[in-house]
Design a protein around this motif. Sequence first.
Motif, PDB file in Angstrom:
ATOM      1  N   PRO A 288      22.966   2.193  11.380  1.00 58.92           N
ATOM      2  CA  PRO A 288      23.804   1.277  10.587  1.00 58.92           C
ATOM      3  C   PRO A 288      24.781   2.007   9.666  1.00 58.92           C
ATOM      4  O   PRO A 288      25.709   1.382   9.162  1.00 58.92           O
ATOM      5  CB  PRO A 288      22.780   0.496   9.743  1.00 58.92           C
ATOM      6  N   ASN A 289      24.597   3.289   9.448  1.00 59.09           N
ATOM      7  CA  ASN A 289      25.463   4.011   8.511  1.00 59.09           C
ATOM      8  C   ASN A 289      26.900   4.122   8.991  1.00 59.09           C
ATOM      9  O   ASN A 289      27.825   4.044   8.193  1.00 59.09           O
ATOM     10  CB  ASN A 289      24.926   5.420   8.252  1.00 59.09           C
ATOM     11  N   HIS A 290      27.072   4.326  10.280  1.00 61.38           N
ATOM     12  CA  HIS A 290      28.436   4.596  10.761  1.00 61.38           C
ATOM     13  C   HIS A 290      28.593   4.212  12.229  1.00 61.38           C
ATOM     14  O   HIS A 290      27.619   3.970  12.935  1.00 61.38           O
ATOM     15  CB  HIS A 290      28.798   6.076  10.577  1.00 61.38           C
TER      16      HIS A 290
ATOM     17  N   PHE B  61      34.806  -1.010   6.202  1.00 59.65           N
ATOM     18  CA  PHE B  61      34.312   0.360   6.016  1.00 59.65           C
ATOM     19  C   PHE B  61      34.435   0.739   4.545  1.00 59.65           C
ATOM     20  O   PHE B  61      35.181   0.114   3.782  1.00 59.65           O
ATOM     21  CB  PHE B  61      35.146   1.348   6.842  1.00 59.65           C
ATOM     22  N   HIS B  62      33.745   1.801   4.168  1.00 60.45           N
ATOM     23  CA  HIS B  62      34.016   2.468   2.899  1.00 60.45           C
ATOM     24  C   HIS B  62      35.284   3.289   3.109  1.00 60.45           C
ATOM     25  O   HIS B  62      35.256   4.327   3.765  1.00 60.45           O
ATOM     26  CB  HIS B  62      32.867   3.408   2.514  1.00 60.45           C
ATOM     27  N   GLY B  63      36.410   2.805   2.599  1.00 59.54           N
ATOM     28  CA  GLY B  63      37.673   3.509   2.803  1.00 59.54           C
ATOM     29  C   GLY B  63      38.270   3.228   4.165  1.00 59.54           C
ATOM     30  O   GLY B  63      37.821   2.335   4.898  1.00 59.54           O
TER      31      GLY B  63
ATOM     32  N   ASN C 173      29.363  10.198  -2.885  1.00 59.05           N
ATOM     33  CA  ASN C 173      29.790  10.816  -1.628  1.00 59.05           C
ATOM     34  C   ASN C 173      28.741  10.650  -0.529  1.00 59.05           C
ATOM     35  O   ASN C 173      29.080  10.429   0.641  1.00 59.05           O
ATOM     36  CB  ASN C 173      30.072  12.302  -1.826  1.00 59.05           C
ATOM     37  N   LEU C 174      27.481  10.761  -0.909  1.00 55.91           N
ATOM     38  CA  LEU C 174      26.420  10.663   0.099  1.00 55.91           C
ATOM     39  C   LEU C 174      26.365   9.265   0.706  1.00 55.91           C
ATOM     40  O   LEU C 174      26.228   9.115   1.921  1.00 55.91           O
ATOM     41  CB  LEU C 174      25.061  11.000  -0.529  1.00 55.91           C
ATOM     42  N   THR C 175      26.465   8.249  -0.139  1.00 56.26           N
ATOM     43  CA  THR C 175      26.262   6.897   0.382  1.00 56.26           C
ATOM     44  C   THR C 175      27.547   6.247   0.904  1.00 56.26           C
ATOM     45  O   THR C 175      27.486   5.417   1.804  1.00 56.26           O
ATOM     46  CB  THR C 175      25.669   5.966  -0.695  1.00 56.26           C
ATOM     47  N   ASP C 176      28.698   6.633   0.349  1.00 58.47           N
ATOM     48  CA  ASP C 176      29.946   5.967   0.725  1.00 58.47           C
ATOM     49  C   ASP C 176      30.888   6.864   1.541  1.00 58.47           C
ATOM     50  O   ASP C 176      31.905   6.388   2.049  1.00 58.47           O
ATOM     51  CB  ASP C 176      30.704   5.497  -0.524  1.00 58.47           C
ATOM     52  N   GLY C 177      30.571   8.157   1.615  1.00 56.84           N
ATOM     53  CA  GLY C 177      31.471   9.076   2.322  1.00 56.84           C
ATOM     54  C   GLY C 177      31.322   8.979   3.828  1.00 56.84           C
ATOM     55  O   GLY C 177      30.283   8.552   4.335  1.00 56.84           O
TER      56      GLY C 177
ATOM     57  N   PRO D  57      33.212   6.928  10.605  1.00 55.57           N
ATOM     58  CA  PRO D  57      33.556   5.779   9.767  1.00 55.57           C
ATOM     59  C   PRO D  57      32.320   5.127   9.151  1.00 55.57           C
ATOM     60  O   PRO D  57      31.411   4.703   9.866  1.00 55.57           O
ATOM     61  CB  PRO D  57      34.257   4.827  10.743  1.00 55.57           C
ATOM     62  N   ASP D  58      32.294   5.082   7.821  1.00 50.88           N
ATOM     63  CA  ASP D  58      31.105   4.661   7.092  1.00 50.88           C
ATOM     64  C   ASP D  58      31.129   3.157   6.843  1.00 50.88           C
ATOM     65  O   ASP D  58      32.021   2.624   6.182  1.00 50.88           O
ATOM     66  CB  ASP D  58      31.042   5.414   5.756  1.00 50.88           C
ATOM     67  N   MET D  59      30.132   2.462   7.370  1.00 51.05           N
ATOM     68  CA  MET D  59      30.083   1.009   7.214  1.00 51.05           C
ATOM     69  C   MET D  59      29.937   0.652   5.733  1.00 51.05           C
ATOM     70  O   MET D  59      29.148   1.266   5.007  1.00 51.05           O
ATOM     71  CB  MET D  59      28.889   0.439   7.992  1.00 51.05           C
TER      72      MET D  59
ATOM     73  N   PRO E 175      19.241   8.202   4.233  1.00 52.09           N
ATOM     74  CA  PRO E 175      19.641   8.233   2.811  1.00 52.09           C
ATOM     75  C   PRO E 175      21.115   7.916   2.587  1.00 52.09           C
ATOM     76  O   PRO E 175      21.506   7.621   1.450  1.00 52.09           O
ATOM     77  CB  PRO E 175      19.346   9.678   2.387  1.00 52.09           C
ATOM     78  N   TYR E 176      21.919   7.975   3.644  1.00 53.13           N
ATOM     79  CA  TYR E 176      23.364   7.780   3.492  1.00 53.13           C
ATOM     80  C   TYR E 176      23.753   6.307   3.399  1.00 53.13           C
ATOM     81  O   TYR E 176      24.933   5.980   3.307  1.00 53.13           O
ATOM     82  CB  TYR E 176      24.118   8.433   4.662  1.00 53.13           C
ATOM     83  N   VAL E 177      22.765   5.437   3.505  1.00 52.48           N
ATOM     84  CA  VAL E 177      23.021   3.998   3.411  1.00 52.48           C
ATOM     85  C   VAL E 177      22.396   3.488   2.111  1.00 52.48           C
ATOM     86  O   VAL E 177      21.320   3.947   1.712  1.00 52.48           O
ATOM     87  CB  VAL E 177      22.396   3.261   4.617  1.00 52.48           C
ATOM     88  N   SER E 178      23.070   2.539   1.472  1.00 55.97           N
ATOM     89  CA  SER E 178      22.585   2.081   0.163  1.00 55.97           C
ATOM     90  C   SER E 178      21.193   1.477   0.296  1.00 55.97           C
ATOM     91  O   SER E 178      20.851   0.830   1.285  1.00 55.97           O
ATOM     92  CB  SER E 178      23.554   1.061  -0.436  1.00 55.97           C
TER      93      SER E 178
HETATM   94 CA   LIG Z   1      27.015   5.301   4.159  1.00 55.20          CA
END
Ligand SMILES: [Ca+2]
Length: 649
Positions: free
Chosen positions: A259-261, A278-280, A325-329, A336-338, A371-374
């Motif tokens: 789900p992260n990307h 996306f984030h950004g 950066n970890l969660t939204d980068g 591409p970060d969801m 960990p990269y997802v909230s």
């Molecule tokens: Ca993320």
Amino acid sequence: MLFRVKNLWCRWRAIPVVLAFLALCSCGSSGLAAPQQLLDPLSPAVTKVEPPNWWVGLTSDLMILLSGHGLQANKVTCNLPDVIVLRTQATQGGDYLFVWLKFGLHMRSGTVVCRITTPDGDTSFELPVSNREATARRFHGLSSDDVLYLIMPDRFANGDPTNDEPAEFPGSHDRSKPRSWHGGDLRGISEHLSYLKDLGITALWLTPVVKNGAEQDYHGYGAVDLYAVDPHLGGLNDYKELASALREQHMKLFFDAVPNHVGPLHPWVKRPPLPDWFHGTAQNHLNSFSPVKGSFYGKSGSAGSSNDPFEVLADPHSTPAMRRNLTDGWFFGILPDMNTENPVVRKYLLQNSIWWIESAGLDGLRLDTFPYVSRTFWEQWHAGLRLIYPNLTTIGEVFHPEPPVTSFFVGGRKEWDGVDSGLSTVFDFPMFFAIRDVLLRGASAGRIANVLRQDELYPHPDWLVAFFANHDVPRLASEAGSSPAKLLCAFGLILTLRGIPELYYGDEIAMAGAGDPDNRRDFPGGWSGDRKNAFTEDGRTPEQQNVFSGVQKLLQIRRQHAALRTGRLFHIFSDDDSYAFVRQTDDERLLIIFNNASKPRTLAIPQPNTPLAEALKATLLYGNGGAEINGREVKITAPGQSVSIFSLD
Ligand SMILES: [Ca+2]
Ligand SMILES: [Ca+2]
């Protein structure tokens, strides 16, 4: 970051070239609109329905994402009285239309047909809705009775040569290139279940089977369609047939969810369904590299450099700036970060997971880049899944050597942020690091006890997934200082310590391979015409057979002795060279000795006040060790670099 980043860089280094190519290409890559719609831009048309189908009684509502053209709806109505359109939202000038449906209590199976009225004409879409299959043998989840086996489907066995190079991916297949597709597929796995069953495997984790876009996305982590099986691997029916064949064998199936990307070539990247999907954006986004360096927490030099600093996510004193950066980068600056804070994105991702679970009757999901997802996303996502599948197991990838960090992400209780992630368990990366450091890099065998003592941090340490290899790290057999004896020690440890063991395909025949992609070689014999077929004893070299029979024997002993699966673990002895422990149930006690020294070793372990106290006799079950018991002490003889298992009476 050297270790991890190097692997990821290898995994994704082709992407910028592809992106540059696409930037130069004036043709649309999305495939969203058929040619006739492009010629007639005013005419409304639907080209994709997500999800493509659903089930009666599974959920009370459903959010449909339609792709197409001219979908600025004035009105959407459906042909069944038990299907109510709650609301709609057209985006991207009508290239997308969200439709929120509500299902009545008297809903029946059939095809829902919904008409879309727009200022420029009408169109429609269909949603087949079927009854759920009997749930009795589905959605079971894992327990410590299970043994998980990780397969990269492109690299295991080729059951269908006709899909090796699908028409839409010309030039993608070349077995001589380590980053090309090699032809392995779902049918190839189905055809080798007897091999896996014979070895002693009970559950499969396949790297992502969703459709990928780039020429070198054989690994599956570059999704372009979250509702399709990649055509190199087969179709949805092949996936369902594999799941069904596994159930017949009382085996389980895990889906690798991300789900992260998505992949950089996903059509959403050019035209996101919402401005903040996306984030950004492709042009302007954070990358996942944290501004927090090792020295922040006092780690100098290379210590802690092989992983991202997830400490900041677990640290109650960290600031949002340290975590963002970890969660939204974008992962590695590329993927591409969801925007998992957006409730519409959350709904899409939850429904997508439900769809795969329900389609194949899955027993669980492996959650990539956890960990990269909230954490609030995971909390809600798990709550949504558990409403339907209370026993499903989710395993999070938290690539970090420290139990206080890995355990933070496990669900079952709220952490300092007030969030219960809902996650069932994690891969035991701290034990992975310990096993490799002990066997290969001269670390003290006491590191194993040091990981185990921190089991109190986990709600269910018996669910930790114990492993020494996966697709992101060099094969143990090819690491400097390795040997077949050390490989068998690694198997001996993960198959006797607490938890649910995970094996990486091919390690049971001591497959070689350095870092990614060399660690993803083809399983010998998976392709017709292969010189050797290691799926059969006749096709294995004596060295391969030695490791294979050792692993098979260990798995057989694990199956026969509940203490190895569910028994309590007690430390018996630990120092720089050796670690000994007992696994004990009410009915049996097993003593396991691991000796990492190159020479044989004799240990005299006092019996009083230990689980050895009442032992009178030790019977060797595995290995070449010896044990004598005199009521005061147990005298153990352990060969160099070995694991031995004794049953105590
Ligand atoms: Ca993320
Ligand atoms: Ca194939």
